[in-house]
Scaffold this active site. Structure first.
Site, short mmCIF file in Angstrom:
data_model
loop_
_atom_site.label_atom_id
_atom_site.label_comp_id
_atom_site.label_asym_id
_atom_site.label_seq_id
_atom_site.Cartn_x
_atom_site.Cartn_y
_atom_site.Cartn_z
N CYS A 30 0.83 -1.21 0.00
CA CYS A 30 0.00 0.00 0.00
C CYS A 30 0.87 1.27 0.00
CB CYS A 30 -0.92 -0.06 1.23
SG CYS A 30 -1.72 1.49 1.64
N CYS A 33 0.07 3.87 2.68
CA CYS A 33 0.49 3.34 3.99
C CYS A 33 1.97 3.64 4.22
CB CYS A 33 0.28 1.83 4.07
SG CYS A 33 -1.43 1.31 3.91
#
Length: 106
Positions: A30, A33
């Site tokens: 991600c 993230c």
């Protein structure tokens, strides 16, 4: 340093915590993230003794994110007294995250 939360230590570390807890639900793949990861680490060192700050890899620990309805990542949940009291979805500025934690410190 941020705590590594897991399905096995979640109840002890988060739900039974005496202080507010920020849980960053994330995954290696991600991009957003990875953008907020360093911010979460920074906050962890700044809030030592006041709040618990940690991360949970959803690929390794699938049941806790499912239980809390985490559908997109990054999702940050703020817990107090074993309950979710606030939620952030997506990459946001550090001040947005710290404001949510500060609200629970009073």
């Amino acid at each position: 340093m941020a705590i590594e939360f897991s399905d096995s230590n979640f109840e002890q570390e988060v739900l039974n915590s005496d202080t507010p807890v920020l849980v960053d639900f994330w995954a290696e793949w991600c991009g957003p993230c990875r953008m907020i990861g360093p911010i979460v680490e920074e906050i962890a060192s700044e809030y030592t003794g006041k709040a618990k700050i940690g991360k949970m890899n959803i690929d390794i620990n699938p049941s806790t994110p499912m239980k809390y309805g985490v559908r997109s990542i990054p999702t940050l949940l703020v817990f107090k007294n074993g309950e979710v009291v606030d939620k952030i979805v997506g990459a946001v500025p550090k001040t947005s995250i710290t404001a949510k934690i500060d609200n629970q410190l009073t």
